[in-house]
Motif scaffolding. Structure first.
Motif, PDB file in Angstrom:
ATOM      1  N   LEU A 127      53.057   8.732 -32.022  1.00 12.70           N
ATOM      2  CA  LEU A 127      51.835   8.582 -32.809  1.00 12.70           C
ATOM      3  C   LEU A 127      51.893   7.328 -33.682  1.00 12.70           C
ATOM      4  N   GLY A 128      53.017   7.095 -34.344  1.00  6.29           N
ATOM      5  CA  GLY A 128      53.122   5.928 -35.223  1.00  6.29           C
ATOM      6  C   GLY A 128      53.063   4.610 -34.469  1.00  6.29           C
ATOM      7  N   VAL A 129      53.773   4.512 -33.345  1.00  4.49           N
ATOM      8  CA  VAL A 129      53.759   3.280 -32.564  1.00  4.49           C
ATOM      9  C   VAL A 129      52.376   3.031 -31.980  1.00  4.49           C
ATOM     10  N   ALA A 130      51.747   4.080 -31.459  1.00  2.00           N
ATOM     11  CA  ALA A 130      50.400   3.916 -30.913  1.00  2.00           C
ATOM     12  C   ALA A 130      49.419   3.467 -31.991  1.00  2.00           C
ATOM     13  N   GLY A 131      49.524   4.037 -33.188  1.00  2.00           N
ATOM     14  CA  GLY A 131      48.639   3.636 -34.268  1.00  2.00           C
ATOM     15  C   GLY A 131      48.850   2.196 -34.676  1.00  2.00           C
ATOM     16  N   PHE A 132      50.103   1.754 -34.749  1.00  2.00           N
ATOM     17  CA  PHE A 132      50.388   0.377 -35.137  1.00  2.00           C
ATOM     18  C   PHE A 132      49.895  -0.609 -34.079  1.00  2.00           C
ATOM     19  N   VAL A 133      50.131  -0.303 -32.810  1.00  3.39           N
ATOM     20  CA  VAL A 133      49.682  -1.198 -31.731  1.00  3.39           C
ATOM     21  C   VAL A 133      48.160  -1.310 -31.729  1.00  3.39           C
ATOM     22  N   VAL A 134      47.474  -0.191 -31.882  1.00  4.74           N
ATOM     23  CA  VAL A 134      46.008  -0.215 -31.906  1.00  4.74           C
ATOM     24  C   VAL A 134      45.515  -1.014 -33.111  1.00  4.74           C
ATOM     25  N   ALA A 135      46.136  -0.840 -34.256  1.00  6.80           N
ATOM     26  CA  ALA A 135      45.721  -1.585 -35.457  1.00  6.80           C
ATOM     27  C   ALA A 135      45.865  -3.086 -35.245  1.00  6.80           C
ATOM     28  N   VAL A 136      46.979  -3.517 -34.659  1.00  2.62           N
ATOM     29  CA  VAL A 136      47.202  -4.944 -34.431  1.00  2.62           C
ATOM     30  C   VAL A 136      46.233  -5.488 -33.382  1.00  2.62           C
ATOM     31  N   LEU A 137      46.026  -4.732 -32.297  1.00  2.00           N
ATOM     32  CA  LEU A 137      45.136  -5.194 -31.232  1.00  2.00           C
ATOM     33  C   LEU A 137      43.680  -5.288 -31.693  1.00  2.00           C
TER      34      LEU A 137
END
Length: 340
Positions: A127-137
């Motif tokens: 969940l944390g990695v997916a949230g960070f990647v989506v935020a950056v993208l």
């Protein structure tokens, strides 16, 4: 080749090893500084996590077993957990247990703390990695497009709309956004599952709730950094060579703006890791964020201690990784300059 040309080339060739050696020494100082800072921070974190149980008012063993526990059961549990030993001995045992994976036993689950965390940590990491990647993208292209569109005071309406919307989105608590998403897309429209981890569809609402605020904040930073980069001398030089505007932005200005924004990205990653606690509870996510809430309510202090330790280590490692990435992307940055 003339004698003059050889004389001019010799000092340049001799200076190359010197520059390489200087850069290696700076990298070594940078690595030692960051490594020492990380070790010191980890020691402070471990010590604080250990003292957390002993600074809690009252008797944590009695509180975890409940008011009906007999004195014999309390003393037996205290001996089994090692709480009858001197404080310094408990501290040494705790430090040793960190390296061996022995973080104690969860009173609530009757299992080793390491096993409880190990079963639930993958869901939190996903969940944390997916949230960070989506935020950056989301943040990088949005911030870049708005910067190009509003450069030198153009499109004031776009600038005002972006500033207003990013402030509103950035200030909405992630758990409140999660509740709103559940009501709209889970209860009213019934498009998405409202709880649990079951396929890609179950990630949509938790990831959006976790990434929306950091994406809005990071997009504002990307815009500011890119606007500054577009007015820099090296960008003017690139324009004087009559390069395509898109190439000037993507090849020259944007990499520098993104590098500067990564510093904030590391801080946001730390806040997102902590934010998973509330988001997981909203969506009944089977991670350590929802587990720590139950452990606090159940007064399972050793489990709380282990989870706090995992969260703290995750934040420290994330910030250290961002520092290293910044140094790799821009060796002339203030990170390496500060290691002189």
């Amino acid at each position: 080749m003339t004698i003059t040309e050889n004389a001019e080339q010799a000092p340049a060739d001799a200076a190359a090893p010197a520059r390489t050696g200087l850069l290696q020494r700076r990298w070594m100082r940078f690595a030692l500084q960051r490594g020492g800072r990380l070790l010191l921070s980890l020691w402070v974190l471990v010590t604080a996590a250990f003292l957390m149980i002993h600074l809690v008012p009252g008797d944590p063993i009695r509180a975890s077993l409940g008011p009906t526990a007999t004195p014999e059961l309390i003393e037996q549990t205290r001996r089994n957990l090692g709480f009858d030993a001197p404080l310094w001995e408990q501290y040494l045992r705790f430090l040793t247990g960190i390296f061996t994976g022995e973080l104690g036993t969860s009173i609530q689950f009757r299992l080793p703390v390491a096993d409880v965390i190990g079963d639930r940590l993958p869901a939190t990491l996903a969940l944390g990695v997916a949230g960070f990647v989506v935020a950056v993208l989301i943040a990088i292209p949005v911030g870049a497009l708005v910067a190009v569109a509003t450069r030198r005071g153009r499109n004031r309406g776009v600038e005002l709309g972006f500033a207003s919307s990013s402030v509103v989105i950035g200030t909405i608590p992630d758990f409140l956004l999660g509740v709103a998403l559940v009501w709209i897309f889970g209860v009213t429209l019934r498009w998405l599952p409202v709880a649990g981890e079951d396929g890609l569809a179950s990630y949509v609402m938790p990831v959006v709730a976790l990434a929306a605020g950091p994406a809005a904040i990071l997009a504002r930073i990307v815009r500011v950094e890119l606007l500054a980069a577009l007015e820099a001398d090296y960008v003017r030089t690139a324009r004087s060579k009559r390069l395509e505007p898109t190439r000037v932005v993507l090849r020259h200005a944007l990499p520098n703006a993104v590098t500067a924004s990564l510093t904030l990205g590391g801080l946001l990653l730390g806040s997102m890791v902590a934010g998973t606690v509330l988001v997981e509870n909203v969506f009944a996510w089977p991670g350590i964020g929802s587990t720590v809430t139950g452990a606090i309510l159940g007064k399972d202090y050793q489990l709380v201690q282990g989870i706090v330790l995992v969260y703290g280590v995750g934040v420290l490692l994330a910030n250290t990784v961002v520092d290293v990435i910044l140094a790799v992307l821009d060796p002339r940055s203030t990170i390496l300059e500060g290691a002189r």
